[in-house]
Motif scaffolding. Structure first.
Motif, PDB file in Angstrom:
ATOM      1  N   LYS A  77       0.620  -0.844  -0.296  1.00  0.00           N
ATOM      2  CA  LYS A  77       0.107   0.044  -0.381  1.00  0.00           C
ATOM      3  C   LYS A  77       0.889   0.826  -0.251  1.00  0.00           C
ATOM      4  CE  LYS A  77      -4.006   2.239   2.844  1.00  0.00           C
ATOM      5  NZ  LYS A  77      -5.239   2.347   3.857  1.00  0.00           N
ATOM      6  N   HIS A  78       0.743   2.178  -0.994  1.00  0.00           N
ATOM      7  CA  HIS A  78       1.472   3.846  -1.114  1.00  0.00           C
ATOM      8  C   HIS A  78       0.808   4.211  -0.372  1.00  0.00           C
ATOM      9  CE1 HIS A  78       3.472   1.437  -4.593  1.00  0.00           C
ATOM     10  NE2 HIS A  78       3.769   2.343  -5.051  1.00  0.00           N
ATOM     11  N   LYS A  79       1.441   5.093   0.454  1.00  0.00           N
ATOM     12  CA  LYS A  79       1.682   6.693   1.116  1.00  0.00           C
ATOM     13  C   LYS A  79       0.916   7.080   0.150  1.00  0.00           C
ATOM     14  CE  LYS A  79       5.349   7.298   2.218  1.00  0.00           C
ATOM     15  NZ  LYS A  79       6.628   8.447   2.992  1.00  0.00           N
ATOM     16  N   SER A  80       0.880   7.717  -0.891  1.00  0.00           N
ATOM     17  CA  SER A  80       0.130   8.783  -1.246  1.00  0.00           C
ATOM     18  C   SER A  80      -0.610   7.822  -2.797  1.00  0.00           C
ATOM     19  CB  SER A  80       0.908   9.683  -2.226  1.00  0.00           C
ATOM     20  OG  SER A  80       2.410   9.333  -2.953  1.00  0.00           O
ATOM     21  N   ASP A  87       8.244   4.527  -2.901  1.00  0.00           N
ATOM     22  CA  ASP A  87       7.286   4.388  -2.519  1.00  0.00           C
ATOM     23  C   ASP A  87       7.036   3.022  -1.896  1.00  0.00           C
ATOM     24  OD1 ASP A  87       7.121   7.051  -2.089  1.00  0.00           O
ATOM     25  OD2 ASP A  87       5.287   7.387  -3.216  1.00  0.00           O
ATOM     26  N   SER A  91       7.105   1.051   0.928  1.00  0.00           N
ATOM     27  CA  SER A  91       6.268   0.184   1.958  1.00  0.00           C
ATOM     28  C   SER A  91       6.518  -1.107   2.073  1.00  0.00           C
ATOM     29  CB  SER A  91       4.869   0.722   0.664  1.00  0.00           C
ATOM     30  OG  SER A  91       4.767   1.656   0.749  1.00  0.00           O
ATOM     31  N   ASN A  94       8.671  -1.144   4.996  1.00  0.00           N
ATOM     32  CA  ASN A  94       7.718  -1.211   6.936  1.00  0.00           C
ATOM     33  C   ASN A  94       6.221  -2.540   6.684  1.00  0.00           C
ATOM     34  OD1 ASN A  94       8.998   1.165   6.850  1.00  0.00           O
ATOM     35  ND2 ASN A  94       7.209   2.512   5.965  1.00  0.00           N
ATOM     36  N   ASP A 117       1.191  -1.525  10.708  1.00  0.00           N
ATOM     37  CA  ASP A 117       0.801  -0.774  11.734  1.00  0.00           C
ATOM     38  C   ASP A 117       1.614  -1.711  13.504  1.00  0.00           C
ATOM     39  OD1 ASP A 117       0.479   0.802   9.945  1.00  0.00           O
ATOM     40  OD2 ASP A 117      -1.874   0.297   9.855  1.00  0.00           O
TER      41      ASP A 117
END
Length: 255
Positions: A77-80, A87, A91, A94, A117
């Motif tokens: 999932k990209h931040k933007s 990116d 991701s 992360n 998360d």
């Protein structure tokens, strides 16, 4: 069982996974078994090592019978909304991702906490969405390598959402997977398989004491076996640096 598959582990992988950062493991690949690789991954997560879930088709364009490109995938999932390589890599690192050879899977806690998360301990709500172009036998939620909830799978082309409450322990990680079923077009693997990257409990790299103890014991045994394999494979060669790497990894497992 990890002890039955040690000879299939690349000799230097475990020391690298234990000692280095940003190490990935291909959970989905046509030439290996997803469950076997995932069981190894669980042990590394259980000692607090955030090894990245990866996927790779590993196809050969000059062979007649190999999977098509993209048969094994990792989605991140990209931040933007702008899709770009940097990116995407961020991701993946992360853990905002899932790997699959067909089924699509999305796991959330408290509606906003997603793959990669951090969640607090205690009772939490979950939603688990699964869609697949091929049948899937079962859908599960995994905490520290153990299936804590199991749901009936889905039919070909079905879209299903599961929800409920989970009791999150004091440490470790939580993830979801969708597995099993008949392999039909367009799937090109042994069986359908999808797995989310973990949601960490309280902080990235947290552990549950008993799960960590068991995983450390199993990984220590595996490293000893791999060391023996290395000494036999490279008999007569100078592998001092490799043996030192094994020793450092074993020392790290004692902490």
């Amino acid at each position: 069982n990890l002890s039955n598959n040690i000879s299939n582990i690349p000799i230097e992988f475990l020391p690298n996974a234990i000692l280095e950062k940003d190490v990935g493991l291909e959970l989905v690949c046509a030439w290996s078994d997803e469950f076997g690789t995932t069981n190894l991954w669980y042990r590394l997560l259980n000692i607090g090592k955030p090894v990245l879930a990866m996927a790779g088709t590993d196809m050969f364009v000059d062979f007649q019978r190999t999977p098509a490109i993209g048969s094994a995938r990792i989605y991140a999932k990209h931040k933007s909304k702008n899709v770009n390589w940097s990116d995407y890599i961020e991701s993946v690192k992360n853990g905002a991702s899932f790997v699959t050879n067909g089924p699509m899977i999305e796991f959330k806690l408290n509606k906003t906490i997603e793959h990669g998360d951090i969640i607090k301990s205690g009772e939490q709500q979950f939603t688990l969405k699964v869609f697949s172009s091929v049948p899937v036998d079962k859908v599960e939620i995994i905490i520290n390598g153990t299936s804590v909830k199991e749901f009936t799978g889905i039919k070909k082309g079905e879209n299903k959402t599961f929800s409920g409450l989970l009791d999150i322990p004091s440490g470790g990680w939580i993830a979801a997977r969708a597995t099993g079923g008949e392999t039909t077009w367009p799937s090109m693997d042994s069986y359908p398989f999808a797995h989310t990257s973990p949601i960490w409990i309280n902080f990235v790299g947290s552990t549950e004491p008993n799960a960590k103890r068991v995983a450390s014991e199993e990984l220590t045994f595996a490293i000893n076996e791999l060391k023996n394999i290395a000494q036999e494979t490279y008999k007569g060669e100078n592998i001092t640096a490799l043996l030192e790497q094994f020793e450092r990894a074993q020392d790290a497992l004692k902490n």
